[in-house]
Motif scaffolding. Structure first.
Motif, mmCIF file in Angstrom:
data_model
loop_
_atom_site.group_PDB
_atom_site.id
_atom_site.type_symbol
_atom_site.label_atom_id
_atom_site.label_comp_id
_atom_site.label_asym_id
_atom_site.label_seq_id
_atom_site.Cartn_x
_atom_site.Cartn_y
_atom_site.Cartn_z
ATOM 1 N N ALA A 135 -3.758 1.731 -3.599
ATOM 2 C CA ALA A 135 -2.599 2.797 -3.771
ATOM 3 C C ALA A 135 -3.206 4.017 -2.792
ATOM 4 O O ALA A 135 -2.738 4.918 -2.275
ATOM 5 N N ARG A 136 -4.734 4.341 -3.283
ATOM 6 C CA ARG A 136 -5.426 5.359 -2.596
ATOM 7 C C ARG A 136 -5.607 5.202 -1.217
ATOM 8 O O ARG A 136 -5.645 6.462 -0.588
ATOM 9 N N LYS A 137 -5.510 3.991 -0.747
ATOM 10 C CA LYS A 137 -5.454 3.936 0.810
ATOM 11 C C LYS A 137 -4.009 3.853 1.219
ATOM 12 O O LYS A 137 -3.790 4.546 2.500
ATOM 13 N N ALA A 138 -3.139 3.228 0.804
ATOM 14 C CA ALA A 138 -1.670 3.123 1.101
ATOM 15 C C ALA A 138 -1.081 4.493 1.165
ATOM 16 O O ALA A 138 -0.225 4.790 2.197
ATOM 17 N N LEU A 139 -0.862 4.976 0.020
ATOM 18 C CA LEU A 139 0.058 6.365 -0.021
ATOM 19 C C LEU A 139 -0.451 7.209 1.061
ATOM 20 O O LEU A 139 0.406 8.018 1.672
ATOM 21 N N PRO A 140 -1.633 7.856 1.135
ATOM 22 C CA PRO A 140 -1.785 8.811 1.961
ATOM 23 C C PRO A 140 -1.792 8.454 3.577
ATOM 24 O O PRO A 140 -1.279 9.313 4.471
ATOM 25 N N ALA A 141 -1.772 7.163 3.839
ATOM 26 C CA ALA A 141 -1.463 6.561 5.247
ATOM 27 C C ALA A 141 0.049 6.679 5.508
ATOM 28 O O ALA A 141 0.066 6.177 6.751
ATOM 29 N N ALA A 142 0.699 6.688 4.578
ATOM 30 C CA ALA A 142 2.322 6.204 4.740
ATOM 31 C C ALA A 142 2.899 7.260 5.532
ATOM 32 O O ALA A 142 2.534 8.311 5.416
ATOM 33 N N PRO A 143 3.768 6.901 6.395
ATOM 34 C CA PRO A 143 4.615 7.924 7.019
ATOM 35 C C PRO A 143 5.605 8.422 6.026
ATOM 36 O O PRO A 143 5.723 8.056 5.211
ATOM 37 N N ASN A 144 5.913 9.723 6.261
ATOM 38 C CA ASN A 144 6.924 10.281 5.387
ATOM 39 C C ASN A 144 8.062 9.735 5.042
ATOM 40 O O ASN A 144 8.322 9.802 3.844
ATOM 41 N N ASP A 349 5.285 0.893 -4.510
ATOM 42 C CA ASP A 349 4.451 -0.529 -4.846
ATOM 43 C C ASP A 349 4.610 -1.385 -3.595
ATOM 44 O O ASP A 349 3.704 -2.188 -3.405
ATOM 45 N N GLN A 350 5.619 -1.137 -2.644
ATOM 46 C CA GLN A 350 5.574 -2.089 -1.347
ATOM 47 C C GLN A 350 4.502 -1.816 -0.550
ATOM 48 O O GLN A 350 3.692 -2.632 -0.157
ATOM 49 N N LEU A 351 4.348 -0.459 -0.409
ATOM 50 C CA LEU A 351 3.231 -0.150 0.351
ATOM 51 C C LEU A 351 1.709 -0.533 -0.256
ATOM 52 O O LEU A 351 1.020 -0.961 0.442
ATOM 53 N N VAL A 352 1.769 -0.278 -1.516
ATOM 54 C CA VAL A 352 0.418 -0.781 -2.255
ATOM 55 C C VAL A 352 0.205 -2.254 -1.874
ATOM 56 O O VAL A 352 -0.907 -2.851 -1.629
ATOM 57 N N LEU A 353 1.273 -3.069 -2.343
ATOM 58 C CA LEU A 353 1.107 -4.641 -2.069
ATOM 59 C C LEU A 353 0.699 -4.922 -0.718
ATOM 60 O O LEU A 353 -0.128 -5.823 -0.483
ATOM 61 N N ALA A 354 1.447 -4.180 0.354
ATOM 62 C CA ALA A 354 1.169 -4.395 1.721
ATOM 63 C C ALA A 354 -0.348 -4.344 1.789
ATOM 64 O O ALA A 354 -0.872 -5.218 2.634
ATOM 65 N N GLU A 355 -0.928 -3.207 1.637
ATOM 66 C CA GLU A 355 -2.125 -3.088 1.592
ATOM 67 C C GLU A 355 -3.289 -3.867 0.858
ATOM 68 O O GLU A 355 -4.234 -4.562 1.305
ATOM 69 N N TYR A 356 -2.805 -4.431 -0.218
ATOM 70 C CA TYR A 356 -3.388 -5.300 -1.124
ATOM 71 C C TYR A 356 -3.553 -6.529 -0.573
ATOM 72 O O TYR A 356 -4.561 -7.358 -0.572
ATOM 73 N N ILE A 357 -2.585 -7.158 0.243
ATOM 74 C CA ILE A 357 -2.422 -8.393 0.845
ATOM 75 C C ILE A 357 -3.282 -8.079 2.083
ATOM 76 O O ILE A 357 -4.319 -8.965 2.528
#
Lengths: 467, 467
Positions: A135-144, A349-357
């Motif tokens: 989550a710490r990687k995915a959320l800051p990197a996500a587009p608005n 959680d979709q963003l986080v799971l994407a990063e997790y995969i």
């Protein structure tokens, strides 16, 4: 369905919907339904078996047997002098109906000391720290726009990573554009059923063993689930009927067998010949211990088979993340229903799971938990061989549960186990039309307990089975 | 509804469902529906106005006017020599139908340079770092069962914090046991509609201005939405009908007025007298600038009014978190539908939001964004006064949008704005039965653009309005 009149005896007015000539199984099912739906609230006194038998025009023994079974299962209580009552929610209706604890009323469910029903993974394995790191990687990197009303199919980051993963791990022919992220498998089934009904379907074949929750979902959207026999080669795909079929080809729930190769082919041929749709419920395809996973049926014909997968077993049910890979012609109709159902599935959680995969952690987590469950399975099998030699264990090569054929009355064992604080379920509990006499067997889920209580649960199980 | 036969003219077979005598508004609506639903795909050539008029037995001018309006709105294109065609998805159907970009097809939507339609907050305000900090506190502290199949009402941590917040901030009479956490407001409305239909309802009153998506949800579950007039005091609650009514009492969407006190009372009296249910859609109750928020209608009669709130405006739509406060008698039926819809709403974000509220960050975030939107509103109002003095601004005391009465043809302004890269919508677009001649007005959402494009969007808006 024929509704026989109310029978007002000593106790409740009992409106039972019975089809055809009512045997014990019919009666058990009708009573189940009445209790589950709340038409017969806790504390309701039932008519005497004599009185009900007379009203229904059936043998008194049939009623007495049905009552006996429901008492054993915890639905009814029989007390000297006060007759037969609907049980207080010692075990609430929904808990029995859906051992994955997937139902309203769940919150009333008393906690058993041990839970060996299938349907839930060991929740203590959820990788909280790794998830937070992703989550710490995915959320800051996500587009608005990831935080807004977006693509109803779900986040592209997740669909791309899933397409890759599903092809690699499950042999699915997946294109990110054909993937729809759902709010759990129940929603996937709900959306599909609704679209099929809109397109004229009336009947969906289901395996004769499975979760009643799924049959309820199908009914709730206006289709009639129709049971098809299952044997040691999986579902009898020569007997499929209707306009759709819901199957668990990789690992039949709860028998634990994979669908035999010729039956896989036959199922797809049936779908083509009948212009029907197969829904592949790949709920635990990741967990195969003895050899390569059985690949997805979907690959045989992606235009006829809807693949459905979930994070509920591999990560956690609380994520409520599932995915469908859809034939092209179903994409737009399913999205239209998704729109008026919940617009789109929550994106964070979709963003986080994407990063997790993408980071490889998901594969590592699956391997790690596969080892974990395999050890548990080995331990269970060894213990049973030593302490309950009369028990035959089946369905051990995959998944998070086994099937135990037991030397005695299965419903009676379940009742005794529950009295001692162990929640288990009979095979019959998963049967579309209950028939407790046919096979004395239990379904034991070894995924659910946390580590600290697993040995205690097995010990109690062996005590019950050894008697 | 009567379906008039196919009319096969120069172009497409055009099956239009028209009720009663077809006027321009009826025809516009039928064409909208056909395009939105995909029955008339992009590129389809429509029959000539003469031919269609003949087929439908109406005046040719009526057809020509309807075509003209749809061309102005971007649904159709008219080209010299090639007739009238359904527009390529320059602006896909769903985007127009639901300006919150809440629809399938959304992903085809071309990006406008500027977006001043209402329905979405400024996504750049989502407090990513605070959210991650709350997750770092909440996830490690959660019990294992928070990651499992749990209480279908949602996490108790969130329901407790919400009960407190809603009482404090919105005057809701809330008990954590009566709160159901939903996967977004659309799901809340879907569940409620389904239960009401099961209980015999056939008709739900809706405000004559609102989101067509909500009307579609109501229809999808088998109820008929019936429009009730709205004026400067809010909905005409003396004209409610049917077995339920969906209202926006705190801030009418899109007129921007609160429901007048006597009408609030009248609505509740109607519900009592008619044994009906009011659904209170409190979508942006947090954002009131000029005085204390109007408290929730629900407090007048919690057994008659279902309160619904959402995190979509105060935090982010992507969270898909909404909540209902339910009358006691609706709790079990709604949970039964929730079960076969998606079992329960994803729990991780619920844990995080609970922590975010408990720590006081949610209140601070609401205050901060309220100031942010207030500054935007002030800027908009000042700019319009200076540069487009012919425009009358209304509905400015709350929410994320204003209503502009414009000196000219509103649909024409929208078409011109879109050609220049600015997405705006007419008031008529939000009307249950389109009637573009009645009031020339625009609905302008000032919440959506990120800061860096807000000034550019306003500048373009003023250019359009000043002409």
């Amino acid at each position: 369905m024929e509704e026989r009149g109310a029978n007002s005896a000593a106790g409740a007015d009992l409106h039972l919907e019975l089809s055809g000539t009512a045997g014990r199984a019919e009666l058990v099912r009708a009573l189940h339904d009445s209790i589950r739906s709340g038409r017969l609230p806790a504390g309701t006194r039932l008519p005497s078996s004599r009185s009900l038998a007379k009203d229904l025009g059936i043998a008194r023994n049939t009623v007495a047997d049905a009552y006996g079974q429901l008492v054993a299962e915890g639905w009814l209580t029989a007390r000297q002098g006060s007759g037969t009552l609907v049980a207080e929610r010692v075990l609430p209706a929904a808990g029995v109906a859906t051992p994955g604890r997937e139902a309203p009323g769940t919150f009333d469910r008393p906690s058993y000391r041990y839970d060996l029903t299938p349907g839930s993974p060991d929740l203590s394995t959820f990788p909280r720290n790794e998830w937070l790191a992703a989550a710490r990687k995915a959320l800051p990197a996500a587009p608005n726009d990831a935080f807004g009303y977006g693509d109803p199919r779900g986040r592209i980051e997740l669909r791309e990573n899933l397409a890759d993963y599903l092809a690699r791990a499950r042999g699915v022919r997946a294109d990110p554009d054909r993937i729809l992220i759902c709010s759990g498998y129940v929603q996937a089934l709900n959306l599909l059923t609704d679209v099929l009904r809109q397109q004229g379907a009336t009947t969906m074949s289901v395996e004769e063993f499975g979760y009643s929750l799924h049959w309820d979902v199908i009914r709730s959207r206006g289709l009639q689930p129709t049971p098809v026999p299952v044997d040691e080669y999986g579902v009898r795909s020569d007997l499929l009927q209707g306009q759709a079929a819901l199957l668990t080809p990789a690992h039949q729930m709860p028998l634990g067998v994979p669908l035999a190769p010729d039956r896989r082919t036959r199922a797809v041929e049936w779908a083509r010949d009948s212009d029907a749709i197969l829904i592949e419920d790949d709920y635990d395809g990741e967990f195969r211990y003895d050899r390569q996973s059985v690949g997805a049926l979907q690959a045989l014909d992606p235009e006829r088979v809807v693949y459905t997968g979930t994070a509920s077993k591999s990560l956690a049910p609380g994520l409520r993340l599932a995915w469908m890979v859809l034939p092209e012609h179903l994409m737009e109709p399913v999205l239209a229903v998704k729109r008026t159902t919940d617009l789109l599935t929550a994106t964070l959680d979709q963003l986080v799971l994407a990063e997790y995969i993408a980071s490889g952690h998901y594969d590592r987590h699956v391997r790690r938990t596969r080892q974990h469950y395999r050890r548990r399975r080995d331990h269970l099998v060894e213990l049973l061989a030593a302490r309950a030699p009369g028990v035959t264990v089946a369905g051990i090569s995959a998944g998070l549960h086994v099937l135990l054929d037991v030397p005695g009355d299965a419903a009676d064992m379940v009742a005794r186990a529950r009295r001692q604080g162990l929640l288990i379920a009979t095979l019959d509990h998963y049967r579309f039309t209950p028939n407790p006499a046919e096979r004395q067997a239990l379904v034991v889920g070894y995924g659910t307990p946390p580590d600290h209580s697993y040995n205690g649960a097995l010990d109690l199980l062996c005590q019950i089975l050894a008697v």
